[in-house]
Enzyme design. Sequence first.
Site, PDB file in Angstrom:
ATOM      1  N   LYS A 101     100.813 -83.764  78.817  1.00  0.00           N
ATOM      2  CA  LYS A 101     101.783 -83.591  79.905  1.00  0.00           C
ATOM      3  C   LYS A 101     102.510 -84.877  80.245  1.00  0.00           C
ATOM      4  O   LYS A 101     103.584 -84.853  80.830  1.00  0.00           O
ATOM      5  CB  LYS A 101     101.134 -82.956  81.133  1.00  0.00           C
ATOM      6  CG  LYS A 101     100.086 -83.796  81.823  1.00  0.00           C
ATOM      7  CD  LYS A 101      99.581 -83.078  83.072  1.00  0.00           C
ATOM      8  CE  LYS A 101      98.078 -83.071  83.133  1.00  0.00           C
ATOM      9  NZ  LYS A 101      97.451 -84.400  83.072  1.00  0.00           N
ATOM     10  N   LYS A 120      95.986 -94.742  74.098  1.00  0.00           N
ATOM     11  CA  LYS A 120      96.756 -95.040  75.320  1.00  0.00           C
ATOM     12  C   LYS A 120      97.162 -96.509  75.390  1.00  0.00           C
ATOM     13  O   LYS A 120      98.189 -96.838  75.978  1.00  0.00           O
ATOM     14  CB  LYS A 120      95.990 -94.591  76.566  1.00  0.00           C
ATOM     15  CG  LYS A 120      95.959 -93.063  76.700  1.00  0.00           C
ATOM     16  CD  LYS A 120      95.913 -92.570  78.141  1.00  0.00           C
ATOM     17  CE  LYS A 120      96.169 -91.069  78.180  1.00  0.00           C
ATOM     18  NZ  LYS A 120      95.983 -90.457  79.487  1.00  0.00           N
ATOM     19  N   LYS A 122      98.273 -84.435  69.849  1.00  0.00           N
ATOM     20  CA  LYS A 122      98.079 -83.354  70.822  1.00  0.00           C
ATOM     21  C   LYS A 122      99.225 -83.302  71.832  1.00  0.00           C
ATOM     22  O   LYS A 122      99.863 -84.311  72.105  1.00  0.00           O
ATOM     23  CB  LYS A 122      96.736 -83.508  71.527  1.00  0.00           C
ATOM     24  CG  LYS A 122      96.733 -84.444  72.705  1.00  0.00           C
ATOM     25  CD  LYS A 122      95.435 -84.296  73.480  1.00  0.00           C
ATOM     26  CE  LYS A 122      95.541 -85.025  74.798  1.00  0.00           C
ATOM     27  NZ  LYS A 122      96.270 -84.285  75.826  1.00  0.00           N
TER      28      LYS A 122
HETATM   29  P1  ATP Z   1      97.740 -86.983  80.138  1.00  0.00           P
HETATM   30  O1  ATP Z   1      98.808 -87.162  79.100  1.00  0.00           O
HETATM   31  O2  ATP Z   1      98.154 -87.405  81.511  1.00  0.00           O
HETATM   32  O3  ATP Z   1      96.399 -87.509  79.732  1.00  0.00           O
HETATM   33  P2  ATP Z   1      96.852 -84.368  79.357  1.00  0.00           P
HETATM   34  O4  ATP Z   1      97.843 -83.324  78.957  1.00  0.00           O
HETATM   35  O5  ATP Z   1      96.078 -85.028  78.276  1.00  0.00           O
HETATM   36  O6  ATP Z   1      97.632 -85.399  80.266  1.00  0.00           O
HETATM   37  P3  ATP Z   1      94.557 -84.236  81.113  1.00  0.00           P
HETATM   38  O7  ATP Z   1      94.788 -84.224  82.591  1.00  0.00           O
HETATM   39  O8  ATP Z   1      94.143 -85.519  80.452  1.00  0.00           O
HETATM   40  O9  ATP Z   1      95.875 -83.684  80.419  1.00  0.00           O
HETATM   41  O10 ATP Z   1      93.507 -83.118  80.744  1.00  0.00           O
HETATM   42  C1  ATP Z   1      93.355 -81.917  81.491  1.00  0.00           C
HETATM   43  C2  ATP Z   1      92.582 -80.908  80.673  1.00  0.00           C
HETATM   44  O11 ATP Z   1      93.429 -80.366  79.666  1.00  0.00           O
HETATM   45  C3  ATP Z   1      91.374 -81.487  79.946  1.00  0.00           C
HETATM   46  O12 ATP Z   1      90.326 -80.547  80.008  1.00  0.00           O
HETATM   47  C4  ATP Z   1      91.854 -81.660  78.527  1.00  0.00           C
HETATM   48  O13 ATP Z   1      90.796 -81.568  77.606  1.00  0.00           O
HETATM   49  C5  ATP Z   1      92.816 -80.481  78.385  1.00  0.00           C
HETATM   50  N1  ATP Z   1      93.874 -80.756  77.427  1.00  0.00           N
HETATM   51  C6  ATP Z   1      94.750 -81.786  77.477  1.00  0.00           C
HETATM   52  N2  ATP Z   1      95.632 -81.717  76.452  1.00  0.00           N
HETATM   53  C7  ATP Z   1      95.301 -80.610  75.747  1.00  0.00           C
HETATM   54  C8  ATP Z   1      95.850 -79.996  74.565  1.00  0.00           C
HETATM   55  N3  ATP Z   1      96.893 -80.496  73.944  1.00  0.00           N
HETATM   56  N4  ATP Z   1      95.267 -78.879  74.108  1.00  0.00           N
HETATM   57  C9  ATP Z   1      94.219 -78.355  74.750  1.00  0.00           C
HETATM   58  N5  ATP Z   1      93.646 -78.869  75.863  1.00  0.00           N
HETATM   59  C10 ATP Z   1      94.171 -79.991  76.363  1.00  0.00           C
HETATM   60 MG    MG Z   2      94.647 -86.664  78.710  1.00  0.00          MG
END
Ligand code: ATP
Ligand code: MG
Length: 333
Positions: free
Chosen positions: A201, A116, A198
């Site tokens: 969002k 990040k 990965k």
């Molecule tokens: P950000 O980019 O804002 O960090 P994010 O997509 O990583 O968003 P988080 O809010 O950090 O989402 O995580 C929410 C949940 O989704 C957590 O339990 C995380 O482990 C899971 N998660 C996030 N990205 C993935 C992915 N690509 N595949 C599977 N699980 C995921």
């Molecule tokens: Mg995340």
Amino acid sequence: MENEKKKIVLSCIQPTSVPTIGNYLGALKNWKYMSEDYDCYYAIADLHAITVRQEPAKLRKQSMEMYALLLAVGLDPEKNVVFVQSHVPEHSQLSWILNCYTQFGEASRMTQFKEKSLKHADNINVGLFDYPVLMAADILLYQADFVPIGADQKQHLELARNIAERFNQVYTPTFVVPEPFFGKVGARVMSLQDPTKKMSKSDPNPKASVSMLDTPDMIAKKIKSAVTDSEAKVYYGEGKDGINNLMSIYSACTGLDFAQIEKDFDGKGYGDFKAAVAEAVIECIKPIQDEYSHLIADKKYLEDCTRLGKEKASYAAQKTLRKVMKKVGFWQV
Ligand code: ATP
Ligand code: MG
């Protein structure tokens, strides 16, 4: 048994954007299953979200939309505790205390901070560095036995365990040491544009992820333009990150295993496979989208549920924080 105390589960999601199918297949889908067998605390992690600059009006809106989506995937606000992190100030309070039981060196090893920091080079704030300690506070506050996480949060959970064990050792057993809980399928969904990273969002490239609120058309287009390879053969293997990812998504949506998928698409090209993946994703999330559109129209209901979540979460959080403050030696009057 009816009177047996259920194990406690905690998980959080940041209201940084609409959740992706990665969030759903890797986390939210399992949240729903877990909510039947465990005492579940599910939080919208807005305190975490501001480690990256957010637009205030958008953050507020996204938090409400995220709340509606959590209910739409099937979480029951009466049975579970579905709440907003900033509504429960004990998260920030415990986080400060735990900072003093976390070593700079161990926090420096977190790979998410490194990733990040590269992405947000103009705003490498202390909160971004401290994120895993706040996450430890989120978990330990509710004495969670299990934390259903995607593989991306494994290292952070390990840190939470170390902090809990350290605190328990310095004083007397205070925190439950949490265990990770990995879902059976779709544990890690990768970006459609760079399948070595990965799916996130908050990725600024909209083509990299499928959001839970994308229309069927958008889903079909995004999957069609997903990066693959030049071999044109559907199988799971080394150097085929793009296809591996699409196979994982397809498998998570349909329940078919990789061997079956390889058989079904034997002799077929990527065009056919991508069309099938898109259709499976559309089918899989349609019921959630339908439910969401009802919920988002009922602001009063959403606010009532949020208040209930806040009350229930606060009760448990205050209990732990009081205990911690006493052990640390704060003068309580
Ligand atoms: P950000 O980019 O804002 O960090 P994010 O997509 O990583 O968003 P988080 O809010 O950090 O989402 O995580 C929410 C949940 O989704 C957590 O339990 C995380 O482990 C899971 N998660 C996030 N990205 C993935 C992915 N690509 N595949 C599977 N699980 C995921
Ligand atoms: Mg995340």
